[in-house]
Design an enzyme around this catalytic site. Structure first.
Site, PDB file in Angstrom:
ATOM      1  CD  GLU A  35      -3.071  -1.011  -0.192  1.00  0.00           C
ATOM      2  OE1 GLU A  35      -2.986   0.264  -0.771  1.00  0.00           O
ATOM      3  OE2 GLU A  35      -3.543  -1.862  -0.571  1.00  0.00           O
ATOM      4  CE1 TYR A 118      -6.585   3.018  -0.724  1.00  0.00           C
ATOM      5  CE2 TYR A 118      -4.260   3.112  -0.274  1.00  0.00           C
ATOM      6  CZ  TYR A 118      -5.277   2.556  -0.774  1.00  0.00           C
ATOM      7  OH  TYR A 118      -5.156   1.247  -1.512  1.00  0.00           O
ATOM      8  CG  ASP A 136      -7.926   4.141  -4.817  1.00  0.00           C
ATOM      9  OD1 ASP A 136      -9.118   4.352  -4.823  1.00  0.00           O
ATOM     10  OD2 ASP A 136      -7.106   3.705  -5.464  1.00  0.00           O
TER      11      ASP A 136
END
Length: 346
Positions: A35, A118, A136
């Site tokens: 991520e 996020y 996102d």
DNA sequence: AAATCGGGGAT
DNA sequence: ATCCCAGATTT
């Protein structure tokens, strides 16, 4: 009702999810690393970096203890280098505060350096099955088209509104799959710039922009301001078979990376000689190299390059300048892509 | 809220 | 050339 999209979206994802390295074994650490790498970075760009990073730093402990040069070398070319510096700081917190295990908790993840709303949502839902949203750019684009939302998706308030909206409709049994499905749809079907592949979209029947024939009009985004142009002078110092590199400051642009001498403005040969003289470097010969342009997100460097043959320094260092051989430089020193045009001389 | 922080691939 | 990406942090 927006909740109607959940089932067709999950069915589509089950049949079409891409095979990605971080999906093979979604442990908290692997999801975390993926991520961070994927922030503002396409899947295809991350692929070559992910396995190498995991092999070199297989866990939180190794990440926390990694020397900075080696850490940045693993990130060299990915950009946004503070991502990995923040991630290491977070790893050190995880070691000390959580005994080396990622906290299984959205709010605690949010506290860690480099983990925002996020990323905290992505790790929580994908690695831990916690039903929180992960909104996102893909998700915002999909949602704005589905509902023909006229609001600017770059505004924080709009992102917050969608987080609240999506947070209220999370499928409790498969939150990670749902979040990834929304992103995947945006990445491969509901793509930007009016080239959306609506014929392949499982949500076509629910999409207001599609119905109105106005996919190209969404999402709405405020125009971005112009980049600033900076003139630079890049000096490739050659001393025998060694070249000069300097470590950049620990803060700001390209923090902690190495570079050849990189001076403000376009300097004349005389100004270059004066600069070197002040640093007690004897130039034997100056040769013009090509000009080069590098575009960052918010500025451009217009670089004038020079190759400067200098006397072998007595010691290894002059001020903060280090002279290293080519193979050592390539192996141990992270250097930004901005200097690509000049690397062949170093 | 606006600015900062990379790099590359698609158009 | 412009857009934009599985954003976060600082100002």
């Amino acid at each position: 009702m927006l909740k109607e999209i959940i089932e067709p979206l999950l069915d589509w994802y089950d049949a079409n999810a891409r095979v990605l390295p971080w999906r093979e074994e979604p442990s908290p650490y692997r999801v975390w690393v993926s991520e961070i790498m994927l922030q503002q970075t396409r899947v295809e760009a991350v692929k070559p970096f992910f396995d190498r990073f995991l092999e070199s730093l297989p866990g939180v402990k190794e990440l926390a203890e990694c020397p900075q040069d080696r850490l940045l070398k693993l990130w060299e070319g990915l950009g946004y280098y503070n991502r990995v510096r923040n991630m290491q700081n977070a790893a050190r917190v995880v070691m000390e505060k959580y005994d080396g295990r990622m906290p299984e908790n959205y709010e605690a993840l949010l506290e860690l350096p480099g983990i925002g709303r996020y990323t905290a949502g992505a790790i929580s839902s994908i690695a831990f099955g916690i039903p929180v949203p992960a909104v996102d750019g893909n998700v915002l684009r999909v949602m704005s088209r589905l509902t023909m939302d006229e609001d600017d998706i770059l505004k924080q308030s709009v992102k917050s509104r969608w987080e609240r909206e999506i947070g209220g409709m999370m499928p409790q049994d498969r939150p990670g799959a749902f979040n990834q499905a929304l992103m995947e749809l945006g990445a491969v079907v509901c793509v930007p710039n009016g080239t959306a592949k609506c014929g392949q979209c499982p949500l076509e029947a629910f999409c207001m922009a599609r119905e109105a024939g106005r996919i190209r009009d969404f999402p709405k985004k405020a125009p971005k301001k112009q980049r600033k142009i900076e003139k630079r002078t890049v000096l490739i110092l050659l001393a025998g078979n060694r070249t000069a590199i300097c470590k950049r400051p620990e803060n700001g642009l390209l923090a902690g990376l190495y570079e050849p001498l990189n001076l403000k403005e376009h300097l004349s040969r005389e100004q270059i000689l004066n600069y070197l003289k002040e640093r007690h470097i004897s130039a034997l010969h100056i040769q013009e190299a090509e000009e080069s342009k590098h575009i960052f997100s918010h500025k451009e460097w217009h670089m004038a390059g020079y190759i400067v043959k200098v006397e072998e320094p007595l010691g290894r260092e002059t001020d903060d300048i280090i002279f290293v051989e080519r193979e050592e430089r390539k192996k141990n020193y992270p250097i930004p892509s901005a200097f690509r045009a000049y690397m062949k001389y170093m």
